[in-house]
Scaffold this motif. Structure first.
Motif, PDB file in Angstrom:
ATOM      1  N   ASN A 176       0.823  -1.219   0.000  1.00 41.94           N
ATOM      2  CA  ASN A 176       0.000   0.000   0.000  1.00 41.94           C
ATOM      3  C   ASN A 176       0.860   1.274   0.000  1.00 41.94           C
ATOM      4  OD1 ASN A 176      -2.667  -1.436   0.448  1.00 41.94           O
ATOM      5  ND2 ASN A 176      -1.538  -2.072   2.285  1.00 41.94           N
ATOM      6  N   PRO A 177       1.807   1.390  -0.950  1.00 37.22           N
ATOM      7  CA  PRO A 177       2.714   2.544  -0.965  1.00 37.22           C
ATOM      8  C   PRO A 177       2.007   3.872  -1.168  1.00 37.22           C
ATOM      9  CG  PRO A 177       2.896   1.291  -3.001  1.00 37.22           C
ATOM     10  CD  PRO A 177       2.068   0.467  -2.072  1.00 37.22           C
ATOM     11  N   MET A 178       0.857   3.858  -1.859  1.00 38.97           N
ATOM     12  CA  MET A 178       0.123   5.110  -2.047  1.00 38.97           C
ATOM     13  C   MET A 178      -0.325   5.681  -0.707  1.00 38.97           C
ATOM     14  SD  MET A 178      -1.109   7.332  -4.303  1.00 38.97           S
ATOM     15  CE  MET A 178      -1.230   6.498  -5.882  1.00 38.97           C
ATOM     16  N   TYR A 179      -0.857   4.818   0.134  1.00 44.04           N
ATOM     17  CA  TYR A 179      -1.349   5.265   1.441  1.00 44.04           C
ATOM     18  C   TYR A 179      -0.215   5.717   2.355  1.00 44.04           C
ATOM     19  CZ  TYR A 179      -6.051   3.470   0.456  1.00 44.04           C
ATOM     20  OH  TYR A 179      -7.297   3.261  -0.062  1.00 44.04           O
ATOM     21  N   TRP A 180       0.823   4.895   2.442  1.00 43.78           N
ATOM     22  CA  TRP A 180       1.900   5.236   3.381  1.00 43.78           C
ATOM     23  C   TRP A 180       2.776   6.358   2.841  1.00 43.78           C
ATOM     24  CZ3 TRP A 180      -0.387   3.942   7.220  1.00 43.78           C
ATOM     25  CH2 TRP A 180      -0.976   2.696   7.405  1.00 43.78           C
ATOM     26  N   GLY A 181       2.847   6.493   1.529  1.00 46.85           N
ATOM     27  CA  GLY A 181       3.546   7.646   0.973  1.00 46.85           C
ATOM     28  C   GLY A 181       2.810   8.939   1.295  1.00 46.85           C
ATOM     29  N   SER A 182       1.501   8.902   1.183  1.00 46.07           N
ATOM     30  CA  SER A 182       0.696  10.073   1.530  1.00 46.07           C
ATOM     31  C   SER A 182       0.851  10.419   3.012  1.00 46.07           C
ATOM     32  CB  SER A 182      -0.779   9.793   1.203  1.00 46.07           C
ATOM     33  OG  SER A 182      -1.599  10.867   1.602  1.00 46.07           O
ATOM     34  N   THR A 183       0.867   9.389   3.863  1.00 48.30           N
ATOM     35  CA  THR A 183       1.053   9.619   5.294  1.00 48.30           C
ATOM     36  C   THR A 183       2.415  10.244   5.575  1.00 48.30           C
ATOM     37  OG1 THR A 183      -0.344   7.693   5.781  1.00 48.30           O
ATOM     38  CG2 THR A 183       1.028   8.528   7.566  1.00 48.30           C
ATOM     39  N   ALA A 184       3.456   9.759   4.878  1.00 54.56           N
ATOM     40  CA  ALA A 184       4.794  10.332   5.051  1.00 54.56           C
ATOM     41  C   ALA A 184       4.824  11.796   4.638  1.00 54.56           C
ATOM     42  CB  ALA A 184       5.819   9.529   4.234  1.00 54.56           C
ATOM     43  N   ASN A 185       4.088  12.152   3.590  1.00 53.45           N
ATOM     44  CA  ASN A 185       4.023  13.553   3.163  1.00 53.45           C
ATOM     45  C   ASN A 185       3.431  14.440   4.253  1.00 53.45           C
ATOM     46  OD1 ASN A 185       5.173  13.263   0.623  1.00 53.45           O
ATOM     47  ND2 ASN A 185       3.219  12.824  -0.374  1.00 53.45           N
ATOM     48  N   TYR A 186       2.336  13.968   4.852  1.00 47.83           N
ATOM     49  CA  TYR A 186       1.692  14.767   5.905  1.00 47.83           C
ATOM     50  C   TYR A 186       2.588  14.875   7.138  1.00 47.83           C
ATOM     51  CZ  TYR A 186      -2.627  14.635   3.221  1.00 47.83           C
ATOM     52  OH  TYR A 186      -3.577  14.795   2.241  1.00 47.83           O
TER      53      TYR A 186
END
Length: 234
Positions: A176-186
């Motif tokens: 789920n890199p899309m989800y965790w990448g978005s979380t890392a951005n925030y």
């Protein structure tokens, strides 16, 4: 476990074993230093309107796309309405993008509206935030390129199935890199802004994604299992 000499008559040198920490009953909690946590919480106004709006946006987004996508999978209503599954998927994807843009905006407004925390207002924390944003962007963009627009925005639920599971970068290093990448951005934005409320909102994002994954993963597997069963009977 610790041992102390037994206060018994001489000649009995066997130690008496004590329960470690007395089951934590021997810990003096009054001596714990809670100053950092107190300073952290003082910077956050949980009743602020911008904070509440951001929380609602964070929770609403995955709830919305899961409910709508499952409804489409059961009824094919959107596909009929838009004349086909591809156009319907593109329209839902466009709505999801707008919702995510608004979520990001609401989180940014909430972070700017509340106090910075001097403990986080440091150069090393700032650069850690920058590194997280770079990492998050790589994961998000890499996931999008690997899945394409249809794959990213729930094309499976519209009956547009992939021939095989995507296993290339970044799926070969994290699920789920899309989800965790978005979380890392925030999280990166929160660190750059030295924002305690940003950390809280990022934690809510992570929890909401975790819940979404628990629902999406098994359901997506079910969709592909159904296709496999149909092919066996053909």
């Amino acid at each position: 476990m610790s041992a102390v000499p037994d206060e018994k008559p001489a000649g009995n040198n066997q130690p008496v074993l004590l329960d470690c920490c007395g089951g934590l009953n021997n810990v003096d909690y009054s001596k714990m230093d809670l100053t950092p946590m107190e300073g952290f919480l003082k910077c956050i106004n949980f009743g602020d309107a911008s904070f509440c709006i951001a929380v609602i946006a964070i929770i609403f987004n995955p709830f919305f796309w899961n409910v709508v996508a499952r409804w489409e999978h059961r009824t094919r209503t959107l596909s009929r309405l838009f004349g086909g599954p591809y156009l319907a998927c593109y329209c839902l994807g466009f709505i999801i993008i707008l919702l995510n843009v608004y979520r990001s905006h609401s989180m940014t407004v909430a972070m700017k509206a509340q106090a910075r925390w001097e403990v986080m207002d440091r150069t090393d924390v700032f650069y850690a935030g920058v590194a997280l944003i770079v990492l998050g962007t790589v994961l998000v963009v890499g996931s999008f390129l690997a899945l394409g627009f249809i794959g990213t925005f729930l094309g499976d639920y519209f009956g547009i199935l992939m021939d095989e599971k995507v296993t290339g970068f970044p799926f070969n290093i994290i699920e789920n890199p899309m989800y965790w990448g978005s979380t890392a951005n925030y999280l990166g934005l929160a660190l750059i802004g030295a924002s305690p409320v940003g950390l809280v909102l990022t934690a809510i994002v992570a929890v909401s994604y975790k819940v979404a994954i628990r629902f999406e993963g098994p359901f997506t597997e079910q969709i592909y299992q159904e296709r496999s069963q149909r092919r066996k009977h053909e």
